[in-house]
Each structure stands twice: as C-alpha cells, then as structure tokens.
Enzyme design. Sequence first.
Site, mmCIF file in Angstrom:
data_model
loop_
_atom_site.group_PDB
_atom_site.id
_atom_site.type_symbol
_atom_site.label_atom_id
_atom_site.label_comp_id
_atom_site.label_asym_id
_atom_site.label_seq_id
_atom_site.Cartn_x
_atom_site.Cartn_y
_atom_site.Cartn_z
ATOM 1 N N ASP A 127 53.638 34.573 84.044
ATOM 2 C CA ASP A 127 52.951 34.954 85.274
ATOM 3 C C ASP A 127 51.442 34.918 85.066
ATOM 4 O O ASP A 127 50.943 34.119 84.276
ATOM 5 C CB ASP A 127 53.455 36.343 85.714
ATOM 6 C CG ASP A 127 53.525 36.476 87.222
ATOM 7 O OD1 ASP A 127 52.475 36.369 87.865
ATOM 8 O OD2 ASP A 127 54.623 36.697 87.764
ATOM 9 N N HIS A 162 49.499 39.776 90.378
ATOM 10 C CA HIS A 162 50.885 39.316 90.530
ATOM 11 C C HIS A 162 51.710 39.570 89.268
ATOM 12 O O HIS A 162 52.836 40.084 89.330
ATOM 13 C CB HIS A 162 50.846 37.819 90.869
ATOM 14 C CG HIS A 162 52.135 37.220 91.313
ATOM 15 N ND1 HIS A 162 53.106 36.807 90.427
ATOM 16 C CD2 HIS A 162 52.610 36.940 92.550
ATOM 17 C CE1 HIS A 162 54.122 36.293 91.109
ATOM 18 N NE2 HIS A 162 53.842 36.371 92.402
ATOM 19 N N SER A 171 59.045 36.025 94.586
ATOM 20 C CA SER A 171 58.398 36.454 93.341
ATOM 21 C C SER A 171 58.753 37.890 93.010
ATOM 22 O O SER A 171 58.744 38.274 91.849
ATOM 23 C CB SER A 171 56.880 36.398 93.495
ATOM 24 O OG SER A 171 56.386 35.133 93.199
#
Length: 785
Positions: A160, A233, A566
């Site tokens: 990520d 994220h 996600s």
Amino acid sequence: MKGNLVKWLLLLCLTCYLTTTTTISVSTPNSSMKKTYIVHMDKAELPETFTDHHQWYSTMVNSVADKLKTKDEATEEEEDGEERIIYTYQTALHGFAATLSEAEARKLEGKNGVVAVHPETVYQLHTTRSPEFLGLHPEDSTSVWSESLSDHDVVVGVLDTGIWPESQSFNDTGLTPVPSHWKGICETGRGFTKLNCNRKIVGARVFYRGYEAATGKINEQDEYKSPRDQDGHGTHTAATVAGFPVKGANLLGYASGTARGMAPGARVAAYKVCWAGGCFSSDILSAVDQAVADGVNVLSISLGGGISSYYRDSLSIAAFGAMESGVFVSCSAGNGGPDPVSLTNVSPWITTVGASTMDRDFPATVKLGNRQILSGVSLYRGRMNLSVRKQYPLVYMGSNSSSPDPSSLCLEGTLNPKAVAGKIVICDRGISPRVQKGQVVKDAGGVGMILANTASSGEELVADCHLLPALSVGEIAGKAIKSYALRNSKPTATLAFLGTKLGVRPSPIVASFSSRGPNFLTLEILKPDVIAPGVNILAAWTGKAGPSGLPTDHRRVNFNILSGTSMSCPHVSGVAALLKARHPEWSPAAIKSALMTTAYVHDNTQNPLKDNSDAAPSTPFDHGAGHINPSRALDPGLVYDLGPQDYFEFLCTQMLTPPQLKAFSKSSNHSCRHALANPGDLNYPALSVVFPEHPSLSVLTLHRTVTNVGPPTSKYVPRVSPLKGVTVTVQPRTLQFTSKIQKLSYKITFTTKSRQPLPEFGGLVWSDGVHKVRSPIVVTWLVPI
Ligand SMILES: *[C@@H]1O[C@H](CO)[C@@H](O)[C@H](O)[C@H]1NC(C)=O
Ligand SMILES: *[C@@H]1O[C@H](CO)[C@@H](O)[C@H](O)[C@H]1NC(C)=O
Ligand SMILES: *[C@@H]1O[C@H](CO)[C@@H](O)[C@H](O)[C@H]1NC(C)=O
Ligand SMILES: *[C@@H]1O[C@H](CO)[C@@H](O)[C@H](O)[C@H]1NC(C)=O
Ligand SMILES: *[C@@H]1O[C@H](CO)[C@@H](O)[C@H](O)[C@H]1NC(C)=O
C-alpha cells in the site's frame, strides 16, 4: 444491469479473443523511447558460464541494448547494462525488471531462457464497528478472539502507501516477541527509524525503483522516500487488518467507539509500493517477491490494474508464486461497479473481495422551503453551523435537462460568486472529487452544499467529511430538490446533521461501486469470491493529510472514514489471519473455501441480499458466495482444497502457450499432467456451469472433492435450490465421512431443459445438520453471435 448482461455476455468471446492475441503494446509512437519491462526468465536455463542469475540477466540486457550511432552514446549504453536492471525477482517469480526500448524488448523476447516480456503497468488504489457487525465479539470467550489463540504468530503483508507508526492502532502493548519465522526488516528513511517498528509493525519496506524509472526521482521534500505513509490509505488498510483496539476512536465525533482490526493479535508488515503518481508493477512484483521471502502468511493488496489475462497481469503471476509458498492472497475486486464485467484480480488463486454496507449510517437531512424533508448522509462537523430554524436561499446552476454541465457539477472555476454567495448550492456528483466540490462552493461564498447522485451513482450514499455544511442525497431525492429549486422563484432550504445511527436495516447491501462479474477471463470461475464491509469504514489515518485528502484540508485526525473495495479487502485479510492462526495447517485454498462456503446471502431483515445500484436482489456476479461470516468460517465442516498443481492444471485449460505457462511453472516441475476436462472442474468452492453456443450440448457434469475438517464421523446430504431451465442431480446422495481430513468426491450434473436468455442463479448446500457448506451456482447459456 440485467438488461446489459446479455450484451456483455455476447461481447465476452470477443474480449477474450482480443486480450489473448495482443502482445507488447504497439501504441508507443517512438520505439527508441525507453520504459520499464518485466522479463520472466526460466531460471533453469542459466548458462554454465555464469555464476549467478543477476550476471546472466545483465549480460542479456547488454546483448540487446541499442548500439547508438555516436561514440559517446555507445559507450554509455554499454556501461549502463547493469544499471538498466531495476530489480531481480527470485521468490514469487523469476526474472527481472529493466529499462528498455520497445525494440530492445522485442529482441529480448527471442532470447534463450526468456519466458515473457511485458511492459510495466500502473495499478491504482481501490479507494469500529465492523468487527461487531461481522459477529466478532471480543467479550465472548468462544469467539475467534479467545485468548488461547496464537494469531500473534501470523504476519500480514500489506502492499500500500506505507504506514503511520504513531497511530494507536499500531500500539504493541501485550504482544509477544516477533515470531522467529519472521525474516523481514525495518527499512529507514526520512521520517522513519528502526524505532518505528515494534511487535505490531514487524516489517516496513519501500519499493520505488520502478516508479522513479518511469516518473523521475522522487522529490524528497514533497514525498517521504521511506515507509512513512503520507497518503493515509496504507495506514487505514493495515489498521483494518490488525489494528490494536483503540477506545473512543471517532472521526470528528462520528462513528465513535472502539476501533479494532480484524486480527488484533496479528502482526503487520508494510510494503510501500504506491507513491503520489501511482503503484508500478515492477515495484509491486518486487514487494510480493520480498514479502514471500520475509515469511508473510497473508498478503493484503488493495489495488488493481486493467490487465486482462492471467500471464500478462504481474499481480496474477506474483500471487501464484505467493500461493505456492502457502501465502493467502486477498485483493480488492475494484470500484468499477455497477457496470457488469468490471472486476480486477480474478485469478482463482487470489481471493477477490467486493464491498458492501454495514448497519451504520450517518444521516443528515434537507428541509426545503415547501416543508418537504429529504434524507441523505454526511460526516460534516465544523464550526460553521446552519441554523435549523432558518431557511437559506437554494440554487442549482444546472438545467432540468438530464445532462449535467460544468457548473452543475461545481467544477473548479465554474461557480459565479454573485450567483451563489450566501446560498446552499446543489451540485451533481461526478468528474471531480466529492469533497472538492464543497470547497469550490465554499470558495465562491456558498454556505452549504447538497451533493446529488446522478444515474451512475443511483441511491448509493457515501458519507464525506466535507469542509462546509454539506450532505449527499440519492438520485431520487436529488431530482426532487432540483425540481423544487428550478420551479420556484425563491427556493430555500436548510440542512441538519444527525450524527451516527446504528442498526440500519436492511444491511449489508452490495455497494454500487463494487466491481461486478461475470469473470471475463474464465466464465467457469465465479468472481468476486465474497463481499465484506467496504462502505464508511473507520480506521487509523496519517498525521500528514486531512480526512478529505485535499491539499486545502488542514484538519488533522487520528481516524478517518473511507469507502471502497480497498477497505473490504483488508477485512478478509484479517479474518484469513484469524483462520490461519486457528488452523495453521490449512492451505490458502482451504481458508478461502471456509470463507466462501460459510458466507451468507441474506440481510438483517432475512431477505436476499440487495444491490445498492438498483435496490433489486443482488446475484453471485455482485456478491460472489456472499458476505463473510468469520465465526462460522472457523468451523466450516468441509473444505474444497486445492494445491499449486491443481491451479496449474486449470491454467492448462486456458489456451496459454508453453512460454506463457512457463511464467507460472518457473523452474518447478508443474506440467499439464491431468488436464481438466473443463475449467469448471477446478475444485473451486463455487459452481459456474457454461453451456456453449452450440445447443446440441445439453448435459454438463462438474466434479468436486471435499475434505472433512469437522468431526471425524459425519454424514452430509446435498440440497440444490431450484433453477429455471435446467435439472440438477448430485451423485452420490450422501457423503459418509469416517475420519478427519478424509476426502470424498461427488458429481453434479446439469441438464438443460430450455435455454434461458439470462444466467440462472442458485446454490448447493451440503449439510450434516450442524454445518452448512454452501456453494453458489451460476448456469450460463452462451448466445451465438
Ligand atoms: C524518439 O526518442 C528519442 C529519445 O527520446 C529521440 O532522440 C528521438 O528523436 C525520438 N524520435 C522521434 C521520431 O520522435
Ligand atoms: C499503548 O497502549 C497502552 C494501553 O492502552 C498505553 O498505556 C500506552 O501508553 C500506549 N503506548 C504508546 C506508545 O502510546
Ligand atoms: C450546531 O447545531 C446543532 C443543532 O442545532 C447544535 O447542537 C450544535 O451545538 C451547533 N454547533 C455549533 C458549533 O454551534
Ligand atoms: C424544464 O423546465 C421548464 C420550465 O419549468 C419546462 O417547461 C420544461 O418542460 C422542462 N423540461 C424538462 C425536460 O423537464
Ligand atoms: C517435483 O514434484 C515432486 C512431487 O510433486 C516434488 O516432491 C518435488 O519437490 C518437485 N521438484 C521441484 C524441483 O520442484
């Protein structure tokens, strides 16, 4: 969606044809322009003259390097043979990544030992209460979280944007020392030292060589060239997998409660592969390769790209290698819904995760001047408060025609301050980020915003952390508000924000954005595999960006609420870590089987799961086997197991050339030995039957083998839900197990009575009275073109 499906099914054959016949991209206008290529090698072909693979690879690159006209350049070319190699791969795949021109790449394709040469591709990220919603109650001693569990021995690698180590979600209080099997390390760099790793964050690495080769050197002033996450994220997904329980977590007061990962005792290793300009396949491959060597047990990959073949998709090849090493790989399905055939990451050895809602909502309302009240959602919390008693002028810059225009979309620079100052502005959803539209309204002097869904987003509501009083409404409410605003000479409205609401019914619902099947690569493999929470998920956040992620957002929060597949992918990665801890001997396929056969297909009102895009019941093309049910997955009764050779036999049915197959078999001894009669015969936990265009074939039989992981002695009987146009028989009628790990096989035969224009959906359940082992069934009749 259903009307479109016929059209899509017609296109399927064409799509497969196109994607299997294209080779190296011919779109590059200038064949001497260099870019990164991934070169798959047959490790066993190493000539005796070389002592190591790296030497062999760099000599090979030198041998194809363009010899340029001028002397100076020629010297440079020869010297940089070594430098042209960005990575060598040796665990999950064999080969290297190098900077090559298209002409050089073509030359390389013909060399001895070269299996395949593919251009670099860019992948995108698929952008508290979820554990309880999933039935994981920490207070319950029989639950998956009971103290005796050793999920601390499980390491989940997260590919990520990095990690924010100061987040309380990565507090390692109470964790035992790092498991001895772990070989990963903590790489350092700006803003990240060895001290940022602990017993929770056991590894942190960066992969940027492919990114830099494509986009130029990272500006270290702008971007941390270290595992530190400035995007947020990666912190969010890692905390969803294995976050330490943090009491009183919330986003500006919303969703307040204990934020906890799915496997709070598991460890995380952050592999930073995504940078400001995207996630590059050569970096992703290197990260998977390294993660497998480091000893991860689970890989959580919330990103995807558009490559539509097994052998050209780097992630598919790397995940195959990871699976061979016993690593469970969970990937996001993509946010391309509700369009059919929008899935990514469809390889059968990957667990493909779609997204659904939870029973939590953030309601907000609009009260119009005509006293009509319409509801929506919002995470707005600010100093500026709209008085609920006062009405504000309302304005919509669009027309009543159905096509939105730039000012109705509130794109930057399209709002005239004279027209919107002091008013609540209606903006259509689409094109620009949702929170940014609010910033545009705010900059133009507007006091509030109503963000209206259009046909493409339907009734799906995504709550946002707006920078001015604002809420999102569905398409129907949006139309009503716009019609009121356009028809009245002095329209007014006010907004109210009602906080967090729990117990929303019905839930879960398949998220509109969640990518949909059918699986265009292989119709016989049903995808997605499962759905998991992916709408309005609260988890840890970076200290480097505001909750909206906009540069103008100067707020700083410890937790943020995000939506996307996600977010659903790390839920499954975390639950897989729990299953791996409880059943260390289970293969990745057994873990996936347990998740799929125990998934549920009814919502909390006991009705079949619905699809948020059209409020109709969803199908296995939307929800796969259904919504994960972690407590039941711990004790599935039976599993459909698969090993590397089984997946390889499946690939043998996919019309790959021997070199294409070689990318998967590498130097091991996989070969097409007992090629399956039908790709649908892969021992998959879902059943997808495809009758060809030719109507003379009306009977198809699929074979399956189940392994008993429940009580040694048990008797299972099958039940098949009725399907239109086809009769189904299962042989034998009982499966009588007498020992643990015993394997028994059955056949399921489908006989067409009348061909149906649309696929038929149903399910097969094997039950021993305690366990219900459910497989979704899809029957498709292909239409002649
Ligand atoms: C192609 O790219 C090379 C290197 O960037 C450049 O020197 C050459 O002029 C380009 N040729 C064309 C036809 O654009
Ligand atoms: C970790 O959590 C414990 C218990 O909640 C707390 O006492 C400790 O200060 C935390 N550690 C850090 C580094 O914040
Ligand atoms: C905003 O309005 C709500 C409802 O009237 C009220 O409870 C809240 O205290 C107000 N907030 C501020 C910052 O004025
Ligand atoms: C748009 O609104 C105008 C004025 O209210 C009306 O005459 C016209 O029929 C409407 N058009 C559509 C497409 O609804
Ligand atoms: C070849 O296959 C056998 C049996 O499947 C296995 O034991 C052996 O390790 C494999 N050899 C290699 C080089 O992978």
